[in-house]
Design an enzyme around this catalytic site. Structure first.
Site, short mmCIF file in Angstrom:
data_model
loop_
_atom_site.label_atom_id
_atom_site.label_comp_id
_atom_site.label_asym_id
_atom_site.label_seq_id
_atom_site.Cartn_x
_atom_site.Cartn_y
_atom_site.Cartn_z
N ASN A 89 1.47 -0.25 -2.54
CA ASN A 89 0.15 0.37 -2.44
C ASN A 89 -0.62 -0.06 -1.19
OD1 ASN A 89 -2.60 1.36 -3.52
ND2 ASN A 89 -2.88 -0.86 -3.36
N SER A 140 -0.58 9.66 0.52
CA SER A 140 -1.89 10.30 0.70
C SER A 140 -1.70 11.80 0.80
CB SER A 140 -2.53 9.78 2.00
OG SER A 140 -3.66 10.56 2.33
N TYR A 153 -2.23 7.69 10.96
CA TYR A 153 -2.29 7.61 9.49
C TYR A 153 -1.48 8.75 8.86
CZ TYR A 153 -4.29 7.05 4.81
OH TYR A 153 -4.46 6.85 3.46
N LYS A 157 1.90 8.37 6.48
CA LYS A 157 2.00 8.82 5.08
C LYS A 157 3.09 9.88 4.92
CE LYS A 157 -1.02 6.00 3.36
NZ LYS A 157 -0.58 4.91 2.46
N THR A 188 -13.07 3.73 -2.35
CA THR A 188 -12.58 2.34 -2.23
C THR A 188 -13.16 1.78 -0.93
OG1 THR A 188 -10.65 2.86 -0.88
CG2 THR A 188 -10.36 3.04 -3.27
P1 NDP Z 1 -8.66 -0.72 0.10
O1 NDP Z 1 -9.01 -0.99 1.53
O2 NDP Z 1 -9.71 -0.80 -0.93
O3 NDP Z 1 -7.44 -1.67 -0.32
C1 NDP Z 1 -6.35 -1.88 0.54
C2 NDP Z 1 -5.48 -2.99 0.00
O4 NDP Z 1 -4.34 -3.19 0.86
C3 NDP Z 1 -6.21 -4.34 -0.07
O5 NDP Z 1 -5.81 -4.99 -1.26
C4 NDP Z 1 -5.70 -5.08 1.14
O6 NDP Z 1 -5.68 -6.49 0.97
C5 NDP Z 1 -4.28 -4.57 1.24
N1 NDP Z 1 -3.74 -4.65 2.60
C6 NDP Z 1 -4.07 -3.88 3.66
N2 NDP Z 1 -3.38 -4.27 4.75
C7 NDP Z 1 -2.60 -5.31 4.36
C8 NDP Z 1 -1.68 -6.16 5.04
N3 NDP Z 1 -1.41 -5.99 6.33
N4 NDP Z 1 -1.09 -7.15 4.34
C9 NDP Z 1 -1.37 -7.33 3.03
N5 NDP Z 1 -2.20 -6.55 2.33
C10 NDP Z 1 -2.83 -5.57 2.99
O7 NDP Z 1 -8.00 0.73 0.11
P2 NDP Z 1 -7.39 1.70 -1.03
O8 NDP Z 1 -7.37 1.06 -2.34
O9 NDP Z 1 -8.07 2.99 -0.86
O10 NDP Z 1 -5.92 1.87 -0.45
C11 NDP Z 1 -4.72 1.71 -1.21
C12 NDP Z 1 -3.72 2.74 -0.74
O11 NDP Z 1 -4.21 4.05 -1.07
C13 NDP Z 1 -3.47 2.75 0.77
O12 NDP Z 1 -2.08 2.86 1.01
C14 NDP Z 1 -4.20 3.99 1.24
O13 NDP Z 1 -3.64 4.53 2.41
C15 NDP Z 1 -4.02 4.90 0.04
N6 NDP Z 1 -4.97 6.02 -0.02
C16 NDP Z 1 -6.30 5.80 -0.15
C17 NDP Z 1 -7.18 6.87 -0.14
C18 NDP Z 1 -8.67 6.68 -0.22
O14 NDP Z 1 -9.42 7.67 0.02
N7 NDP Z 1 -9.16 5.50 -0.56
C19 NDP Z 1 -6.70 8.25 -0.03
C20 NDP Z 1 -5.27 8.35 0.09
C21 NDP Z 1 -4.45 7.28 0.09
P3 NDP Z 1 -6.97 -7.44 1.25
O15 NDP Z 1 -8.19 -6.67 0.81
O16 NDP Z 1 -6.71 -8.63 0.37
O17 NDP Z 1 -6.98 -7.73 2.71
#
Ligand code: NDP
Length: 255
Positions: A89, A140, A153, A157, A188
């Site tokens: 994720n 996505s 991005y 995806k 988020t």
């Molecule tokens: P958030 O930014 O809320 O969460 C992202 C998560 O990924 C966090 O837990 C973060 O960890 C972790 N993360 C990011 N980069 C790294 C890294 N390099 N190493 C380790 N952990 C990492 O975003 P979302 O919950 O929205 O995103 C989750 C997924 O959903 C993503 O793949 C995103 O592309 C996808 N998505 C989201 C959409 C949206 O509108 N929100 C739409 C479509 C897809 P930490 O916070 O601890 O640094």
């Protein structure tokens, strides 16, 4: 759906969609390994997981660092001795069109959204084969459709979608299923971390009522419900699927 006795590793579990998925899996009895970088946030998510469960294993690390990824995985296996479900994720977004992106941006986005997922999956597969487990990737609507101004991005995806299909076919003879969800705009921390200020974010969310057929952005819990379904035995005949959870956005065309 019941995940008692199942071990689920979720990346990006410290925020947004991953955190929502963690809580839902916990409520259905899963044993959890939760990976993220921010330990305080991981602890907060763990404290919101079903109290009836064993405490989740919390794993910090930077997924673009191969050693960290190996450690996250190894600690999961050492702790639980097995893996049933991998939820890939973790991800980031950055804005940039072909006129103002650069290869550094390409590397940042592809390394996080694709390379790290590719690496972690290679580590997990031998264990998933043993348990006849499954994988859910978080892609996505940008993997299914093209949008201007988020080139790296969208590429990342689309790669996740094709990775899902290819790995699904590789592992189908071993009864390991591989699917992904394709969320639309979901509330988020993703977009603000990707550079939007509060005002831009509010306007972006407001505009989601037009850009999503159902007239609103999604909630992380709504995406998590589909992740959990795909990971469950209820989805036993689904593999290689890219499931939009996007209020109909993938079906829309401007007119
Ligand atoms: P958030 O930014 O809320 O969460 C992202 C998560 O990924 C966090 O837990 C973060 O960890 C972790 N993360 C990011 N980069 C790294 C890294 N390099 N190493 C380790 N952990 C990492 O975003 P979302 O919950 O929205 O995103 C989750 C997924 O959903 C993503 O793949 C995103 O592309 C996808 N998505 C989201 C959409 C949206 O509108 N929100 C739409 C479509 C897809 P930490 O916070 O601890 O640094």
């Amino acid at each position: 759906m019941n995940f008692a006795g199942k071990v689920v590793l979720i990346t990006g579990a410290s925020s947004g969609i991953g955190a929502a998925a963690a809580k839902q899996f916990a409520g259905l009895g899963a044993s959890l390994a939760l990976a993220g970088r921010n330990l305080d946030n991981l602890k907060q998510v763990a404290s919101e997981c079903s109290p009836g469960n064993k405490a989740p294993l919390l794993l910090t690390g930077e997924l673009t660092n191969e050693k960290d990824t190996e450690e996250i995985f190894q600690k999961t296996i050492t702790h639980y001795g097995r893996l049933d479900i991998l939820v890939n994720n973790a991800g980031i977004i950055e804005t940039g069109s072909i006129e103002n992106t650069n290869v550094q941006q390409y590397d940042r986005v592809m390394n996080t959204n694709v390379r790290s997922l590719y690496h972690l999956t290679t580590l997990a597969v031998p264990h998933l084969v043993k348990t006849k487990g499954n994988i859910v990737n978080v892609s996505s609507v940008n993997g299914l459709r093209a949008f201007p101004g988020v080139l790296a991005y969208c590429l990342s995806k689309a790669a996740v979608d094709q990775f899902t299909r290819c790995v699904a076919l590789d592992l189908a003879p071993k009864q390991v299923r591989v699917n992904c969800v394709n969320p639309g705009v979901t509330i988020t921390n993703l977009h603000k971390r990707g550079g939007m200020n509060q005002e831009q974010y509010e306007a972006f969310i407001k505009r989601s009522s037009e850009t999503h057929a159902l007239g609103r952005p999604g909630k992380p819990e709504e995406v998590a419900q589909t992740i959990v379904f795909l990971a469950s035995d209820d989805a036993s005949f689904i593999t290689g699927a890219t499931i939009p959870v996007d209020g109909g956005r993938h079906a829309m065309c401007p007119r």
